[in-house]
Scaffold this motif. Sequence first.
Motif, short mmCIF file in Angstrom:
data_model
loop_
_atom_site.label_atom_id
_atom_site.label_comp_id
_atom_site.label_asym_id
_atom_site.label_seq_id
_atom_site.Cartn_x
_atom_site.Cartn_y
_atom_site.Cartn_z
N GLU A 181 15.11 -79.44 84.15
CA GLU A 181 16.21 -78.90 83.35
C GLU A 181 16.34 -77.39 83.55
O GLU A 181 17.45 -76.86 83.68
N GLU A 182 15.20 -76.70 83.57
CA GLU A 182 15.22 -75.24 83.70
C GLU A 182 15.76 -74.79 85.05
O GLU A 182 16.36 -73.72 85.19
N THR A 183 15.55 -75.62 86.08
CA THR A 183 15.96 -75.24 87.43
C THR A 183 17.23 -75.96 87.90
O THR A 183 17.64 -75.81 89.05
N GLY A 184 17.81 -76.77 87.00
CA GLY A 184 19.04 -77.47 87.37
C GLY A 184 18.82 -78.62 88.34
O GLY A 184 19.72 -78.98 89.10
N GLU A 185 17.63 -79.22 88.32
CA GLU A 185 17.30 -80.29 89.26
C GLU A 185 16.82 -81.55 88.53
O GLU A 185 15.90 -82.24 88.97
N VAL A 186 17.45 -81.89 87.42
CA VAL A 186 17.00 -83.03 86.61
C VAL A 186 17.05 -84.34 87.39
O VAL A 186 16.08 -85.10 87.40
N GLY A 187 18.18 -84.61 88.01
CA GLY A 187 18.34 -85.87 88.74
C GLY A 187 17.33 -86.01 89.87
O GLY A 187 16.71 -87.07 90.05
N TRP A 188 17.16 -84.95 90.63
CA TRP A 188 16.22 -84.99 91.75
C TRP A 188 14.79 -85.17 91.25
O TRP A 188 14.03 -85.96 91.79
N MET A 189 14.42 -84.44 90.18
CA MET A 189 13.07 -84.56 89.63
C MET A 189 12.84 -85.96 89.08
O MET A 189 11.76 -86.54 89.26
N ARG A 190 13.82 -86.53 88.42
CA ARG A 190 13.69 -87.88 87.88
C ARG A 190 13.38 -88.88 88.98
O ARG A 190 12.52 -89.76 88.82
N LYS A 191 14.06 -88.75 90.11
CA LYS A 191 13.82 -89.68 91.22
C LYS A 191 12.41 -89.49 91.80
O LYS A 191 11.74 -90.45 92.16
N GLN A 192 11.95 -88.24 91.89
CA GLN A 192 10.60 -87.99 92.41
C GLN A 192 9.53 -88.65 91.54
O GLN A 192 8.60 -89.27 92.04
N LEU A 222 0.12 -74.72 93.20
CA LEU A 222 0.39 -74.78 91.77
C LEU A 222 0.58 -73.40 91.16
O LEU A 222 1.37 -73.22 90.22
N LYS A 223 -0.14 -72.42 91.69
CA LYS A 223 0.07 -71.04 91.22
C LYS A 223 1.50 -70.61 91.49
O LYS A 223 2.15 -69.98 90.64
N ASP A 224 2.00 -70.95 92.68
CA ASP A 224 3.39 -70.61 93.01
C ASP A 224 4.37 -71.40 92.13
O ASP A 224 5.41 -70.88 91.72
N SER A 225 4.02 -72.68 91.84
CA SER A 225 4.89 -73.49 90.98
C SER A 225 4.99 -72.86 89.60
O SER A 225 6.08 -72.77 89.02
N LEU A 226 3.85 -72.45 89.07
CA LEU A 226 3.83 -71.84 87.74
C LEU A 226 4.62 -70.55 87.72
O LEU A 226 5.39 -70.28 86.79
N ALA A 227 4.47 -69.75 88.78
CA ALA A 227 5.21 -68.49 88.85
C ALA A 227 6.72 -68.75 88.90
O ALA A 227 7.51 -68.03 88.28
N GLN A 228 7.13 -69.80 89.62
CA GLN A 228 8.56 -70.12 89.71
C GLN A 228 9.11 -70.54 88.36
O GLN A 228 10.19 -70.10 87.95
N GLN A 230 7.97 -69.75 85.41
CA GLN A 230 8.02 -68.58 84.53
C GLN A 230 9.19 -67.67 84.88
O GLN A 230 9.79 -67.06 84.00
N GLU A 231 9.51 -67.62 86.16
CA GLU A 231 10.65 -66.80 86.59
C GLU A 231 11.96 -67.35 86.07
O GLU A 231 12.84 -66.61 85.63
N HIS A 232 12.08 -68.69 86.08
CA HIS A 232 13.33 -69.31 85.63
C HIS A 232 13.45 -69.34 84.12
O HIS A 232 14.52 -69.11 83.57
N ALA A 233 12.33 -69.65 83.43
CA ALA A 233 12.40 -69.88 81.98
C ALA A 233 11.95 -68.68 81.15
O ALA A 233 12.16 -68.66 79.95
N GLY A 234 11.32 -67.72 81.79
CA GLY A 234 10.83 -66.57 81.04
C GLY A 234 9.41 -66.76 80.57
O GLY A 234 8.92 -67.89 80.44
N ALA A 235 8.75 -65.66 80.29
CA ALA A 235 7.34 -65.69 79.93
C ALA A 235 7.10 -66.34 78.57
O ALA A 235 5.98 -66.76 78.26
N SER A 236 8.13 -66.43 77.74
CA SER A 236 7.94 -66.99 76.39
C SER A 236 7.79 -68.50 76.41
O SER A 236 7.34 -69.09 75.43
N VAL A 237 8.18 -69.17 77.49
CA VAL A 237 8.06 -70.62 77.60
C VAL A 237 6.70 -70.97 78.19
O VAL A 237 6.32 -70.45 79.24
N ASN A 238 5.98 -71.84 77.51
CA ASN A 238 4.64 -72.21 77.97
C ASN A 238 4.70 -73.48 78.83
O ASN A 238 5.55 -74.35 78.61
N TRP A 239 3.78 -73.59 79.77
CA TRP A 239 3.69 -74.75 80.66
C TRP A 239 2.25 -75.26 80.67
O TRP A 239 1.53 -75.13 81.66
#
Length: 457
Positions: A181-192, A222-228, A230-239
Motif C-alpha cells: 500500500e505504501e509503495t503503490g504495489e498492492v496487486g503485485w505484492m498480493r500475487k507474490q 533486508l536492510k535495504d528493504s527496511l530503508a526503502q 522508511q523512505e516511503h512511509a516516514g520514520a514514524s511508521v514502524n515495521w
Amino acid sequence: MRVAILGLGEAGKMYAAAFAEKGHEVQGFDVREVEPLAGVTIAESVGSAVADAELIISLVAARAAVIVAEETRASASPGAVYIDLNSAAPSRKQEVAGVLGPEIKMVDGAVIGSVMRYGAKVHLLLAGAHADEAARAMQAIDADTEAIGGEIGDASQRKLLRSVFMKGLGALVTESMRAGEETGEVGWMRKQIADAVVDGEAALDRLYEGTKIHATRRSFELKDSLAQLQEHAGASVNWPVTRGALDVHSYWSREGQSDLSAELAKVPTAAIGDGGDRLGLVDSAIKQTWPSRPIAGKAFTIHTREGDNQALHRALKEVVPGDILVVSGGGFTERALMGELIAQRAQNAGIIGMIIDGAVRDVDELAKLDFPVWARAVSPAGPYKTGPGRLGVDVSIGGVVCRHRDYVVADADGVVVVPAESAEQVLSSGQAVVKDEAERRTKIQREIAKKTADQVT
C-alpha cells in the motif's frame, strides 16, 4: 447427552449450536449478556450450567480458566468430561486440572485451525488420560478430533508452537500488504504472497534451508528493504516484522560464519578502525592493564551494577573457549570488578581476555598469568557480589554498543567492536589498510634510501 458450554463467544456459540442441532440438551453460560440461541438454555451461573452435565466445554478467557474450574468443581457431577479449550500455557492447564480434582475427567484441548473456515468441524487436539473419551463425545457433532493422550498440557504446547508460525505468518502478510500500500504495489505484492504459499513442504524446505545458507546476503537485502519502507512511509511508521526478519537473518549469518578471530587478531585496531569508517572504537580511557599480546574473539556480554561482579561469576559457567568477556560496569572506577582469582577461573573456562568498562586489580598477577585485560582504571578495592546483572545482552562499552557474539579486537592502541554480520567485510577492509600502509612505508623507505644514495654520490 447433556452438554454445558462455558463462554459463549464465537467458538462457544458455534459448539452450542452444533450440539443443539444434533438434538442434545445444551446449557450455556457467559458473564456477559448474550442473545438467545436456538435450542440453548442460557444459565444464570457456571454452577447451574454444569449441574448434571456429561460433557463440559470451557471456552472462557485464559485468565478466568481457574476460577471457572473452581465453580465447576462445586456443582459438576463426578465423572463428567471437562474439555478445557482455552488458549493457555500448559502450566495453566495443569493448574485447572489440579483445581478440578480426580473426580472430574479433565482433558486438555486445543483448536488447531480456523473456526471461521471449518466451524464445529475444526480440528481439535485432545490430551490427557481421558482424551479418547472426550474424542468420542465430540464425535456427536462430527468434530475432527485427534486424541494424542500424553499429559495435560501437551495439546496446548503444540498449539502454542503452531502460533509461532501462524501468528507470525499473519503478521508478515499484514505488514507485507501494508508495504504494498505504501509503495503503490498492492496487486503485485498480493500475487507474490499467494504464489509463495502453495508449494507445501517444498516451499518449507526452500525457505528454511535457504534462509540459513544465504543469511548474510539476505540480511543486507533486508536492510535495504527496511530503508526503502522508511523512505516511503516516514520514520514514524514502524515495521516490526521486517526488523524481526532482519534480526533472524543476522543471527543465522553469525551462526554460519567461520570464526574470524585468528585473522582479526593479526590486524591492528587502528587499521580496523580506518577500514571501518573509524566506527566501533572504544573510549581511549579503556587501556591495557599490562603490555599483553593482541586478542580477538567473540564477545560474551555482561551488564552489571556498578562495582558488583556477581554476573561475572555466573558468566564463567556459560562461556565457550575463545570468548572475550565484555563487561559494562558503568565506568565506575572505585571498586575492581575482577582480579587474580577470577582471571584464573576465566583461563580455566577458556576465556582469552576481558574488556571492562570499570576497574580491575592485581595487575602484576594478571601479567604473570599472561591474561590480557583492558579496563578503565585500577583500584585495590574489592567488588560487591549481590547483583543484579544480565548476561548476553546488548551493552555499552566505552561509548560503543556491543552485542552478544559481536567480535572484539584489542591491542596496545585500544579496543574496537566489530559487528558480527559485517566482520568479514571489516576484516577485508582492515587487511587492505595494512597492505596499503605497508606499500606506502616501502615507498617512503625507498625514497629515503635513494635520497641517501644521491647525497653520498
